[in-house]
Scaffold this active site. Sequence first.
Site, PDB file in Angstrom:
ATOM      1  N   CYS A 169       2.636  75.203 -13.485  1.00 36.99           N
ATOM      2  CA  CYS A 169       3.340  76.195 -12.395  1.00 36.99           C
ATOM      3  C   CYS A 169       4.167  76.250 -11.779  1.00 36.99           C
ATOM      4  CB  CYS A 169       2.221  76.447 -11.205  1.00 36.99           C
ATOM      5  SG  CYS A 169       3.013  77.170 -10.181  1.00 36.99           S
TER       6      CYS A 169
ATOM      7  N   CYS B  74       5.336  76.649  -8.917  1.00 32.02           N
ATOM      8  CA  CYS B  74       5.493  75.444  -7.877  1.00 32.02           C
ATOM      9  C   CYS B  74       6.497  74.875  -8.445  1.00 32.02           C
ATOM     10  CB  CYS B  74       4.129  74.727  -8.044  1.00 32.02           C
ATOM     11  SG  CYS B  74       3.053  76.539  -8.133  1.00 32.02           S
ATOM     12  N   ASP B  75       6.581  74.395  -8.681  1.00 31.95           N
ATOM     13  CA  ASP B  75       7.450  72.857  -9.339  1.00 31.95           C
ATOM     14  C   ASP B  75       8.754  73.551 -10.001  1.00 31.95           C
ATOM     15  OD1 ASP B  75       5.253  71.778  -8.960  1.00 31.95           O
ATOM     16  OD2 ASP B  75       4.282  71.529 -10.656  1.00 31.95           O
TER      17      ASP B  75
END
Length: 309
Positions: A131, A134-135
């Site tokens: 992701c 997300c990261d």
Amino acid sequence: MEKVVIIGTGCAGLTAAIYAARANLAPLVLTGNMPGGLLTTTSIVENFPGFPEGIDGYELMTRLQKQAERFGAKVKFGTVESVDLSRRPFTLSVDGDPVQAETIIIATGAGHRHLGLESEHLLDKKGVTYCATCDGALPMFRNQPLVVVGGGDSACEEATYLTRFASVVYLVHRRDSLRASKIMTERTLANPKIKPVWDSAVTEVLDVQQDKVTGVRVKNLKTGAESVLDCAGLFVAIGHVPNTQLFRGVIDLDENGYIIPKQGAATNVPGVFVAGDCSDHVYRQAVTAAGMGCAAAIEAERFLAAENQ
Ligand code: NAP
């Protein structure tokens, strides 16, 4: 005793919740371990009707939940551990507690597909991720070369997003053309920071000894030649696997684990309905999942009405 239990809070589950709530069925909606579903991990959703400027995925899901709650849906954080669909009312075990339901709508969605490499598993969250939103902004990825694997819309979206942080993004795909939509393909290939690596597969993530990602071993599938791409992160975006393990052996699944719907939103078990990515390997869009959620709720309502409930 619940009239309707909805398993999943992605677009399908929450749209089913809006419809079931508006039909005065006060549905219990169980979030699973990813409230809001996969869309909460994307950035801007540009193709959901009604949002000409696009809308943040998390924001969209928050709004759907509020809309469902406004009409009486009960959204509860909880994971379904097992289901007994052998008789009605159905029984679900939710974090150890039994819940009884007259009808169930399965909207469990799909999770990220993994490459299946041991090194991928060992370096998960140590530079391997599924992701970008997300990261991608983590300090370890800043101004570093990054690798994205895949050739669909997700891979294009991830690669494009990562160009905000990375020095360069290698897009490794096993064929020589992308599967992604035309607009995403054009946008991706026109980005000077994205370097496609065609006809290639990642065969190993380096370096397990150092306990962090330093590169990936890549094999050209046409020539067999191997090389190493130095990078600080591997973003795997190769599609999804339906979250249907709970129902194996009871609900009819196809060979890839997707639930096979019968007559619209019904399943082979009367009183159990299905919606969204756990039964759709063709369209897999937020709006189609929402439409399927609507259909499942209407079917559940009619099913109960036919029993005078
Ligand atoms: P996808 O369309 O199924 O694409 C998966 C990609 O991964 C394909 O290019 C496939 O290669 C590759 N792949 C699969 N297994 C692999 C493996 N074991 N090793 C290496 N490569 C592998 O999945 P997706 O990109 O996640 O998209 C899913 C759905 O969501 C699609 O309908 C898409 O349109 C939609 N979506 C839309 C948007 C948007 O509109 N903004 C964003 C994201 C996703 P092949 O091409 O060779 O099969």
